[in-house]
Motif scaffolding. Structure first.
Motif, mmCIF file in Angstrom:
data_model
loop_
_atom_site.group_PDB
_atom_site.id
_atom_site.type_symbol
_atom_site.label_atom_id
_atom_site.label_comp_id
_atom_site.label_asym_id
_atom_site.label_seq_id
_atom_site.Cartn_x
_atom_site.Cartn_y
_atom_site.Cartn_z
ATOM 1 N N LEU A 149 0.743 -1.120 -0.061
ATOM 2 C CA LEU A 149 -0.156 0.133 -0.098
ATOM 3 C C LEU A 149 0.902 1.252 0.005
ATOM 4 O O LEU A 149 0.530 2.214 -0.814
ATOM 5 C CB LEU A 149 -1.035 0.018 1.239
ATOM 6 C CG LEU A 149 -1.935 1.091 1.353
ATOM 7 C CD1 LEU A 149 -3.201 0.545 1.896
ATOM 8 C CD2 LEU A 149 -1.441 2.274 2.122
ATOM 9 N N GLY A 150 2.045 1.224 0.897
ATOM 10 C CA GLY A 150 2.848 2.435 0.776
ATOM 11 C C GLY A 150 3.470 2.797 -0.748
ATOM 12 O O GLY A 150 3.741 3.732 -0.983
ATOM 13 N N ARG A 151 3.876 1.728 -1.241
ATOM 14 C CA ARG A 151 4.426 1.644 -2.437
ATOM 15 C C ARG A 151 3.323 2.369 -3.679
ATOM 16 O O ARG A 151 3.662 3.075 -4.436
ATOM 17 C CB ARG A 151 4.772 0.194 -3.202
ATOM 18 C CG ARG A 151 6.103 -0.179 -2.481
ATOM 19 C CD ARG A 151 6.823 -1.318 -3.179
ATOM 20 N NE ARG A 151 5.940 -2.435 -3.207
ATOM 21 C CZ ARG A 151 6.078 -3.416 -2.094
ATOM 22 N NH1 ARG A 151 6.880 -3.348 -1.215
ATOM 23 N NH2 ARG A 151 5.247 -4.585 -2.147
ATOM 24 N N GLN A 152 1.884 2.033 -3.232
ATOM 25 C CA GLN A 152 1.124 2.843 -4.003
ATOM 26 C C GLN A 152 0.747 4.134 -3.940
ATOM 27 O O GLN A 152 0.682 4.824 -4.743
ATOM 28 C CB GLN A 152 -0.188 1.928 -3.648
ATOM 29 C CG GLN A 152 -0.457 0.660 -4.327
ATOM 30 C CD GLN A 152 -1.847 -0.054 -3.915
ATOM 31 O OE1 GLN A 152 -2.600 0.507 -3.146
ATOM 32 N NE2 GLN A 152 -1.901 -1.425 -4.091
ATOM 33 N N ALA A 153 1.426 4.598 -2.641
ATOM 34 C CA ALA A 153 1.214 5.972 -2.399
ATOM 35 C C ALA A 153 2.594 6.843 -2.970
ATOM 36 O O ALA A 153 2.646 7.790 -2.446
ATOM 37 C CB ALA A 153 1.129 6.095 -0.950
#
Length: 217
Positions: A149-153
């Motif tokens: 999810l952090g990579r998506q951000a």
């Protein structure tokens, strides 16, 4: 100390699959509506307020990233409140995290990886994708889900690892949560402190009525 408030010392000083580990998980009990808060309504450096800091009404939302009711609120009534009261400058709105479990703390640390500018966007992602990232029984899988999810951000693995292994931030967030939850008698999520008065979760129409009354009609 109330058993529903996880003390700072309950954050075990051992880095695991996601970073810091909570020693236990508790189930909250309901709070009464209309109870006066013991703490003044004010922002803190760990808060990322939205809306008008000079507004006559301040709402503090206490919610957990792993709470299904919190996700429902943030995907529904909150969006309406944001459009009608926050974005228009009628109120100031502060989201404060509640850590009833270790996954919620990890999520809070990831939400802060991008600083204040990305915080609210990541919070929305955490609630929108709650079932996907928080549904695994394996802590290592939850940590991997949060990294994804952090990579998506827009963050990279090095940034995410640094965030999830930041012991000082974990302790600071836990102590901040503990102090505020005790002061405001938080026993369930979501709970709202509106100009110092405590309210349980409520539909948008009721929320809007309370805010309108406090704004003077």
């Amino acid at each position: 100390m109330n058993k529903f408030i996880l003390p700072a010392i309950a954050v075990v000083a051992a880095l695991g699959a996601g970073g810091w580990w909570y020693s236990s998980q508790s189930t909250p009990t309901p709070t009464a509506s209309g109870v006066e808060s013991a703490s003044p309504v004010q922002s803190h450096e760990l808060d990322f307020p939205l809306g008008n800091p000079n507004a006559p009404v301040t709402v503090v939302e206490y919610s957990s990233f792993t709470c299904p009711h919190c996700a429902t609120f943030n995907q529904g009534p909150y969006e309406q409140l944001k459009a009608d009261f926050i974005d228009t400058g009628r109120i100031q709105y502060i989201k404060r995290e509640v850590y009833f479990d270790r996954y919620g703390l990890w999520a809070g640390m990831v939400a802060r990886c991008g600083g204040g500018e990305r915080y609210h966007g990541i919070v929305e992602m955490l609630y929108d994708q709650q079932r996907e990232w928080a549904g695994a029984n394996d802590p290592a899988q939850v940590a991997a889900n949060l990294r994804r999810l952090g990579r998506q951000a827009g963050m990279n693995d090095a940034e995410l690892n640094a965030c999830l292994e930041d012991a000082d931030t974990a302790l600071a967030l836990t102590e901040f949560y503990q102090a505020n939850a005790e002061a405001d008698n938080i026993r369930a999520t979501p709970t709202f402190i509106i100009n110092g008065q405590s309210y349980q979760n409520m539909p948008y129409d009721e929320f809007a009525r309370v805010l309108t009354e406090k704004l003077g009609g």
